[in-house]
Design a protein around this motif. Structure first.
Motif, short mmCIF file in Angstrom:
data_model
loop_
_atom_site.label_atom_id
_atom_site.label_comp_id
_atom_site.label_asym_id
_atom_site.label_seq_id
_atom_site.Cartn_x
_atom_site.Cartn_y
_atom_site.Cartn_z
N ASP A 180 3.94 7.22 0.83
CA ASP A 180 3.79 6.70 -0.54
C ASP A 180 2.96 5.42 -0.56
O ASP A 180 3.42 4.36 -1.01
CB ASP A 180 5.15 6.44 -1.19
N TYR A 181 1.74 5.52 -0.07
CA TYR A 181 0.85 4.35 -0.11
C TYR A 181 0.24 4.25 -1.51
O TYR A 181 -0.38 5.18 -2.00
CB TYR A 181 -0.26 4.46 0.94
N GLN B 22 -1.97 6.72 -5.82
CA GLN B 22 -0.79 6.89 -4.99
C GLN B 22 -1.04 8.03 -4.02
O GLN B 22 -1.39 9.15 -4.44
CB GLN B 22 0.45 7.16 -5.84
N ILE B 23 -0.89 7.78 -2.73
CA ILE B 23 -1.14 8.76 -1.68
C ILE B 23 0.20 9.13 -1.06
O ILE B 23 0.91 8.26 -0.53
CB ILE B 23 -2.11 8.21 -0.63
N ASP B 24 0.56 10.40 -1.10
CA ASP B 24 1.87 10.82 -0.60
C ASP B 24 2.05 10.47 0.86
O ASP B 24 3.10 9.93 1.25
CB ASP B 24 2.03 12.34 -0.79
N SER B 25 1.08 10.78 1.69
CA SER B 25 1.15 10.48 3.11
C SER B 25 -0.22 10.04 3.62
O SER B 25 -1.21 10.71 3.35
CB SER B 25 1.63 11.68 3.92
N HIS C 5 -3.11 -4.91 0.37
CA HIS C 5 -3.49 -4.35 -0.91
C HIS C 5 -2.49 -3.33 -1.45
O HIS C 5 -2.71 -2.76 -2.52
CB HIS C 5 -4.87 -3.70 -0.81
N GLN C 6 -1.41 -3.11 -0.71
CA GLN C 6 -0.41 -2.15 -1.17
C GLN C 6 0.44 -2.77 -2.27
O GLN C 6 0.85 -3.93 -2.18
CB GLN C 6 0.48 -1.71 -0.01
N THR C 7 0.72 -2.00 -3.31
CA THR C 7 1.57 -2.47 -4.40
C THR C 7 2.94 -1.83 -4.26
O THR C 7 3.06 -0.64 -4.01
CB THR C 7 0.97 -2.12 -5.77
N ALA C 8 3.98 -2.66 -4.42
CA ALA C 8 5.34 -2.18 -4.22
C ALA C 8 5.82 -1.31 -5.38
O ALA C 8 6.49 -0.30 -5.19
CB ALA C 8 6.27 -3.36 -4.02
#
Length: 296
Positions: free
Chosen positions: A59-60, A79-82, A197-200
């Motif tokens: 979940d990136y 949103q990237i699952d994997s 750069h990842q958003t929670a």
């Protein structure tokens, strides 16, 4: 560990404590199937990478406002699952857990009854494009390969070409056998860039529009959603799946439910007790809070 989306958690709680409408029921089934498909994919992938120097991010999520070359006003979310870093390359996987059979088409796909199924490859292409933009200023770049995975083993996709980045359950392991390899470069700079750069939280997350008093009170099993029965002074049990839950764990879950549904609700011992249907007293909740075992 993969975590359920906020929307799925909210719908699961509301499914127990309210009566969902038809649209909400459909969304709950869709999100539940999607999450299960992601878990199935994780289990398969982990069996390939457990002894290799690979990186798997679940979940990136990142915001396209961070991409200087993205011209969409205000930006949006990807949103990237994997996301897998293997053999010094980046692989992204969009997981779909559909049960209905499909017919592949160059533009639109179709169900067997000829209804149009919009090509999911547009989503995959966008993920690939935006991730490339995000990595343009990374200390170490990497080639990106993006694919879609139809994880349901009971689904059939007709006319599926061999040269597309489309994976189904029957060829997934063959793909992973060929592509999963240990990384040989120092990828920590790349990882730091991705993490920075990842958003929670998702920009689409929101609180539910429902009054607290309309929620059905009680203490419920997290696994099967059935009411828990008090089996002793400090324990509850589920007659359906035989789970046993202590009072403190039940109180923590009730507190968490309130925060998941609406973080603006004031969380007090009185309201938690009310949500439990009076099964957990306010005095017990205040005692656990004073001891530091319960936070609200």
């Amino acid at each position: 560990m993969r975590i359920k989306s906020l929307k799925l958690q909210q719908l699961e709680i509301l499914n127990v404590r309210t009566k969902l409408g038809d649209e909400e029921n459909r969304e709950l089934k869709y999100l539940s199937a999607g999450f299960q498909g992601e878990i199935d994919f994780d289990n398969i992938l982990e069996s390939f990478i457990h002894d290799k120097n690979c990186i798997h991010i679940k979940d990136y999520r990142f915001n396209t406002r961070l991409n200087l070359h993205s011209f969409r006003e205000g930006g949006s979310e990807v949103q990237i699952d994997s996301l897998l870093i293997s053999g010094n390359r980046i692989y992204t996987f969009e997981i779909k857990n559909y049960s209905r059979d499909l017919i592949f088409g160059a533009d639109d796909w179709h169900y067997l009854n000829h209804d149009v199924f919009k090509s999911p490859m547009t989503q995959v292409s966008r993920q690939n494009h935006e991730l490339k933009l995000l990595l343009q200023k990374a200390p170490r770049n990497a080639e990106i390969f993006s694919s879609i995975v139809f994880i349901n083993p009971n689904q059939t996709i007709y006319n599926l070409p061999h040269d597309k980045n489309i994976l189904v359950r029957s060829n997934l392991k063959k793909f992973l056998t060929h592509h999963v390899q240990s990384n040989t470069f120092d990828l920590q700079p790349l990882m730091h860039h991705l993490e920075r750069h990842q958003t929670a939280a998702s920009i689409y997350d929101s609180k539910v529009r429902i009054d607290f008093d309309s929620l059905k009170p009680g203490v419920y099993c997290q696994d099967c959603s059935q009411p828990l029965i008090r089996s002793s002074q400090y324990h509850y049990s589920c007659v359906t799946c035989r789970n046993s839950v202590d009072t403190l764990s039940a109180a923590r879950r009730l507190t968490e439910e309130m925060k998941i549904l609406n973080p603006d609700w004031p969380v007090t011992a009185h309201l938690i007790s009310h949500l439990s249907g009076g099964q957990i007293s306010a005095s017990y909740l205040r005692k656990m809070r004073r001891s530091g075992q319960l936070q609200f």
